[in-house]
Design a protein around this motif. Structure first.
Motif, PDB file in Angstrom:
ATOM      1  N   SER A   1      -3.985   0.615   2.532  1.00 16.22           N
ATOM      2  CA  SER A   1      -5.277   0.062   2.169  1.00 16.22           C
ATOM      3  C   SER A   1      -5.362  -1.275   2.902  1.00 16.22           C
ATOM      4  CB  SER A   1      -5.354  -0.127   0.650  1.00 16.22           C
ATOM      5  OG  SER A   1      -6.387  -1.045   0.350  1.00 16.22           O
ATOM      6  N   VAL A   2      -6.276  -1.345   3.881  1.00 16.70           N
ATOM      7  CA  VAL A   2      -6.277  -2.489   4.795  1.00 16.70           C
ATOM      8  C   VAL A   2      -6.588  -3.792   4.045  1.00 16.70           C
ATOM      9  CG1 VAL A   2      -7.360  -3.478   6.846  1.00 16.70           C
ATOM     10  CG2 VAL A   2      -6.770  -1.052   6.802  1.00 16.70           C
ATOM     11  N   GLU A   3      -7.598  -3.761   3.166  1.00 15.04           N
ATOM     12  CA  GLU A   3      -7.875  -4.941   2.343  1.00 15.04           C
ATOM     13  C   GLU A   3      -6.742  -5.090   1.329  1.00 15.04           C
ATOM     14  OE1 GLU A   3     -11.323  -6.498   3.961  1.00 15.04           O
ATOM     15  OE2 GLU A   3     -10.147  -7.331   2.290  1.00 15.04           O
ATOM     16  N   GLY A   4      -5.969  -6.129   1.440  1.00  8.98           N
ATOM     17  CA  GLY A   4      -4.880  -6.323   0.487  1.00  8.98           C
ATOM     18  C   GLY A   4      -3.549  -5.773   0.994  1.00  8.98           C
TER      19      GLY A   4
ATOM     20  N   ILE B   1      -6.633   0.320  -6.173  1.00  7.78           N
ATOM     21  CA  ILE B   1      -6.181  -0.012  -4.830  1.00  7.78           C
ATOM     22  C   ILE B   1      -7.372  -0.315  -3.929  1.00  7.78           C
ATOM     23  CG2 ILE B   1      -5.154   0.995  -2.746  1.00  7.78           C
ATOM     24  CD1 ILE B   1      -3.057   0.173  -4.760  1.00  7.78           C
ATOM     25  N   TRP B   2      -8.401   0.505  -4.051  1.00  7.22           N
ATOM     26  CA  TRP B   2      -9.488   0.433  -3.085  1.00  7.22           C
ATOM     27  C   TRP B   2     -10.618  -0.446  -3.619  1.00  7.22           C
ATOM     28  CZ3 TRP B   2      -7.658   2.394   1.240  1.00  7.22           C
ATOM     29  CH2 TRP B   2      -6.669   3.378   1.148  1.00  7.22           C
TER      30      TRP B   2
ATOM     31  N   GLY C   1     -15.904  -1.791  -0.163  1.00  7.49           N
ATOM     32  CA  GLY C   1     -15.562  -1.327   1.192  1.00  7.49           C
ATOM     33  C   GLY C   1     -14.133  -1.702   1.516  1.00  7.49           C
ATOM     34  N   ASP C   2     -13.369  -0.707   1.989  1.00 12.00           N
ATOM     35  CA  ASP C   2     -11.952  -0.946   2.208  1.00 12.00           C
ATOM     36  C   ASP C   2     -11.448   0.141   3.161  1.00 12.00           C
ATOM     37  OD1 ASP C   2      -9.231  -1.588  -0.175  1.00 12.00           O
ATOM     38  OD2 ASP C   2      -9.299  -1.636   2.009  1.00 12.00           O
ATOM     39  N   ALA C   3     -10.984  -0.242   4.337  1.00 13.31           N
ATOM     40  CA  ALA C   3     -10.549   0.755   5.307  1.00 13.31           C
ATOM     41  C   ALA C   3      -9.199   1.355   4.914  1.00 13.31           C
ATOM     42  CB  ALA C   3     -10.448   0.124   6.691  1.00 13.31           C
ATOM     43  N   ALA C   4      -8.996   2.618   5.281  1.00 15.68           N
ATOM     44  CA  ALA C   4      -7.723   3.304   5.034  1.00 15.68           C
ATOM     45  C   ALA C   4      -7.102   3.681   6.372  1.00 15.68           C
ATOM     46  CB  ALA C   4      -7.959   4.559   4.203  1.00 15.68           C
ATOM     47  N   GLN C   5      -5.808   3.475   6.468  1.00 12.32           N
ATOM     48  CA  GLN C   5      -5.093   3.880   7.690  1.00 12.32           C
ATOM     49  C   GLN C   5      -3.955   4.817   7.332  1.00 12.32           C
ATOM     50  OE1 GLN C   5      -3.737   0.163   9.381  1.00 12.32           O
ATOM     51  NE2 GLN C   5      -5.507   0.026  10.741  1.00 12.32           N
TER      52      GLN C   5
END
Lengths: 398, 81
Positions: free
Chosen positions: A334-337, A376-377, A381-385
């Motif tokens: 989870s890119v944010e955080g 988590i998300w 808006g929160d990108a996932a990788q």
């Protein structure tokens, strides 16, 4: 792990038949059918899907596994089952069928006819009656046809057996050159009877009787089956010691590959009637956290993020390659955080999806992993990788 | 100390597997040496666990009644076959 049975048979026939006019006996591949050995812990649940969409579910694991079986079937797009088989009335086989009866419409229910006093068995029969489902108690020799080339024969069934396991409905599914022998919990007595009657028990894939217990799979019987691969359906660290060491030795003596739901999770076998593919690593016997993955599943194929729901906290990945991928060492970020989820040692079969859940409703089940009960998300808006074992970002969802 | 009602679902290896009625989602495994030898698959029993050992009482009448009820249900389904 493709096996070219057809070619082998062709070669043998040509060699054997050299005095006869040479005839083209090679059978062409058919459309793919699938057999799923669903991981229900200590228990059995097997799902057969014909190319024409007809389906058969054999057993449903314990009652607590029912929801997972239903979720698994729904994830496969199943809304209706043509046949449901309760091999025998033990709770680790029929328990989960209660959820199935409650959630999925069933055309015909096939029962051993062996009575049990458990509330579970009574509930199962009551549901069949209330839903007015066609009810059948089969005899040896009966056949259920899913389509022209896919016939499932009842090899044994005995409602008068004194022991529940001996009442097991034993099935053999044949799809051109590839066959599956599904033993339920049938033990040595049933095996001996099948051999004495001269029943054709040979099969490409064997679901060993009674979770790999030494009360089933006698050397003579396993020799007659001569499986190329055997599935053991048992739960890790069960109190019964399944699978028993003697059974493993007997299987190794006939050079059968061995797979287990305890180690591999749900095992999906696809076949076109000529070759077959097992989307799982072979059994190692050292436990679910085995660090010895089989070669076929370590090659990295293409796995991608296909959806993320920030509100429901569900991220779905899919293996879009044509080979099984072992996810050990893979990460979801989870890119944010910068929260990181480490995937367990598990295989994702070709085409299969896997959900990673977080937040209050997070839960593990068939095709679903639990990351954490924490949110988590970010809903804003929160990108996932998705990061592979080499540390490369292989897929990203903004 | 409370008794709980169980179905003896099956024997497997060294264990008898009891399911707690009525939901039967909870199972109790008891080593076969710790249960009365006359117990059979399908018996409905009361089990009390006093922390040291299990006290198991066979509910004969309830077992027979349940058997009759399930047989009757199976017969009804069979007649529709």
């Amino acid at each position: 792990m493709k096996k070219l049975i057809g070619l082998l048979m062709f070669t043998l026939l040509v060699v054997a038949g050299c005095t006869e006019p040479v005839e083209e006996t090679y059978e062409a591949p058919l459309k793919e059918m699938t057999v799923h050995f669903i991981d229900v812990g200590q228990g059995d649940s097997i799902f057969i899907e014909a190319p024409n969409g007809k389906t058969m579910l054999i057993d449903g694991g314990v009652k607590g596994a029912g929801k997972e079986v239903v979720a698994y079937l729904k994830a496969q797009g199943v809304n209706r089952l043509d046949y449901v088989v309760a091999t025998h009335p033990d709770a680790d086989h029929i328990g989960g069928l209660i959820s199935v009866l409650n959630s999925i419409s069933i055309k015909e229910f096939i029962d051993s006819g062996k009575v049990h006093t458990s509330q579970t068995y009574e509930e199962m029969l009551s549901l069949i009656q209330a839903k007015n489902i066609k009810f059948t108690i089969p005899k040896a020799g009966d056949e259920f046809q899913l389509e022209d080339n896919l016939i499932i024969e009842v090899l044994a069934a005995d409602e008068t057996a004194s022991d529940n396991n001996d009442a097991s409905i034993v099935l053999r599914a044949e799809y051109q050159n590839i066959s599956f022998l599904l033993m339920g919990d049938a033990d040595h007595g049933v095996e001996q009877e099948l051999l004495q009657k001269g029943t054709d028990v040979q099969a490409t894939i064997l679901k060993a009787g009674h979770h790999g217990s030494n009360t089933s799979s006698s050397p003579k019987f396993v020799e007659a089956v001569s499986p190329l691969a055997t599935i053991l359906s048992y739960g890790q660290d069960n109190k019964y010691g399944h699978p028993h060491a003697e059974v493993i030795d007997i299987l190794k003596n006939v050079n059968s590959e061995i797979y287990s739901t305890a180690e591999a999770g749900t095992i999906v076998i696809t076949t076109d009637g000529v070759t077959y593919d097992i989307g799982a690593p072979q059994w190692t016997g050292v436990g679910a956290t085995s660090s010895i993955p089989a070669s076929a599943s370590t090659k990295s194929g293409k796995v991608e993020l296909i959806s993320k729901d920030l509100y429901e906290e569900i991220v779905v990945i899919q293996n879009s390659s044509n080979q099984s991928v072992n996810l050990e060492g893979w990460k979801l970020i989870s890119v944010e955080g910068n929260q990181v989820f480490d995937f367990p040692d598990m295989n994702l079969a070709p085409g299969k999806k896997l959900s990673i859940t977080s937040g209050l409703d997070a839960k593990a089940g068939a095709g679903t992993l639990e990351w954490t009960k924490r949110q988590i998300w970010l809903n804003s808006g929160d990108a996932a990788q998705l990061v592979n074992v080499k540390g490369e970002v292989v897929s990203e969802l903004q | 100390m409370n008794y709980n009602k169980y179905t003896l679902d099956r024997f497997d290896g060294d264990y008898a597997i009891f399911l707690k009625r009525p939901e039967e989602t909870e199972q109790l495994l008891i080593h076969h040496t710790e249960i009365p030898s006359e117990l059979k698959e399908g018996d409905i029993v009361n089990i009390m666990d006093d922390g040291f050992d299990y006290k198991i009482e066979l509910l004969k009448e309830e077992t027979e009644n349940q058997k009759a009820r399930v047989n009757n249900l199976l017969q009804q389904l069979r007649n529709k076959e």
